[in-house]
Scaffold this active site. Sequence first.
Site, PDB file in Angstrom:
ATOM      1  N   LEU A 122       0.808  -1.213   0.000  1.00 21.22           N
ATOM      2  CA  LEU A 122       0.000   0.000   0.000  1.00 21.22           C
ATOM      3  C   LEU A 122       0.843   1.266   0.000  1.00 21.22           C
ATOM      4  O   LEU A 122       1.721   1.446   0.852  1.00 21.22           O
ATOM      5  CB  LEU A 122      -0.935  -0.002   1.220  1.00 21.22           C
ATOM      6  CG  LEU A 122      -1.939   1.154   1.318  1.00 21.22           C
ATOM      7  CD1 LEU A 122      -2.911   1.131   0.147  1.00 21.22           C
ATOM      8  CD2 LEU A 122      -2.678   1.077   2.647  1.00 21.22           C
ATOM      9  N   ASP A 123       0.574   2.157  -0.975  1.00 21.58           N
ATOM     10  CA  ASP A 123       1.226   3.462  -1.079  1.00 21.58           C
ATOM     11  C   ASP A 123       2.744   3.366  -1.096  1.00 21.58           C
ATOM     12  O   ASP A 123       3.443   4.253  -0.588  1.00 21.58           O
ATOM     13  CB  ASP A 123       0.783   4.381   0.068  1.00 21.58           C
ATOM     14  CG  ASP A 123      -0.680   4.759  -0.038  1.00 21.58           C
ATOM     15  OD1 ASP A 123      -1.195   4.808  -1.169  1.00 21.58           O
ATOM     16  OD2 ASP A 123      -1.315   5.003   1.009  1.00 21.58           O
ATOM     17  N   ALA A 124       3.273   2.306  -1.692  1.00 26.50           N
ATOM     18  CA  ALA A 124       4.723   2.124  -1.706  1.00 26.50           C
ATOM     19  C   ALA A 124       5.254   1.836  -3.106  1.00 26.50           C
ATOM     20  O   ALA A 124       6.390   1.406  -3.260  1.00 26.50           O
ATOM     21  CB  ALA A 124       5.120   0.982  -0.762  1.00 26.50           C
TER      22      ALA A 124
END
Length: 284
Positions: free
Chosen positions: A227-229
């Site tokens: 997530l969000d990486a």
Amino acid sequence: MKKAILIIQCPDQKGIVAEVSRFLYAYEGNILEVDQHVDEEMGMFFMRAAWELDTFSLQKDEIAVRFKREVGGRFQMDFKLHFNFPKPRMAIFVSKLSHCLFDILGRHHAGQLDVDIPLVVSNHRNLKEIVEAFGIPFHYIPITAETKVAAEAEQLELMKANEIDFVVLGRYMQILSAEFIDHFPNRIINIHHSFLPAFVGARPYHAAYERGVKIIGATAHYVTEELDAGPIIEQEVARVRHHNTVSELVQIGQDVEKVVLSKAIKYHIDRKVMPIKNKTVIFY
């Protein structure tokens, strides 16, 4: 203007630029743009070249074969050939917030984004009227924990039926499954406030206000399972001061978000983004 875009990565070595240029010159290619980068730590060479097709003496379906035989094989190149026609087809996923959606649709309407938008998908009905005012089909697909698998299957059917090339998450407040992401590797663009992971949760601007932050910002990136990486495409910040209220922080943050997202979309459409592992080379 019809043009071809060649994206190259290979081990760094002498003569690459000369040989690529020689190939394009030999077939009467009028070069429009050339950008290159060497990552010394990786020992890798990256290049983007764009040229006119109208005067090019090779047919569209001949170019990749000839290039591999004459240049690519010799330099162990991993290359991709793209064209600026037909226009890429982009799907937008949204929830309730409208600022990113309005910005994308406005820029598209003004001719700033050379892309087709066949549909907008949402898990809420809030933005239906906005989307349809631009003459774009709106698809409402509600999602709960119990219906997530079926909902994503329906979304993927829509993507296939509309021949979607890439997806933009305009503040879509759902986590995509690994299966969905696998259908669009490095072809799902997300935007989020840059407070993560310091200010997680539903009220990041309130948390930022309470901490007295001095800058706020946004990050656009490709979506991965973590997530969000995913690989970062674009980032921007804005300075704020102690007298800014929470509502002003939200306003400033949303302004940054929509600009960052539109830039990321433009870079992707223009084939200026080269994902390398979990980072990117961006030819601005």
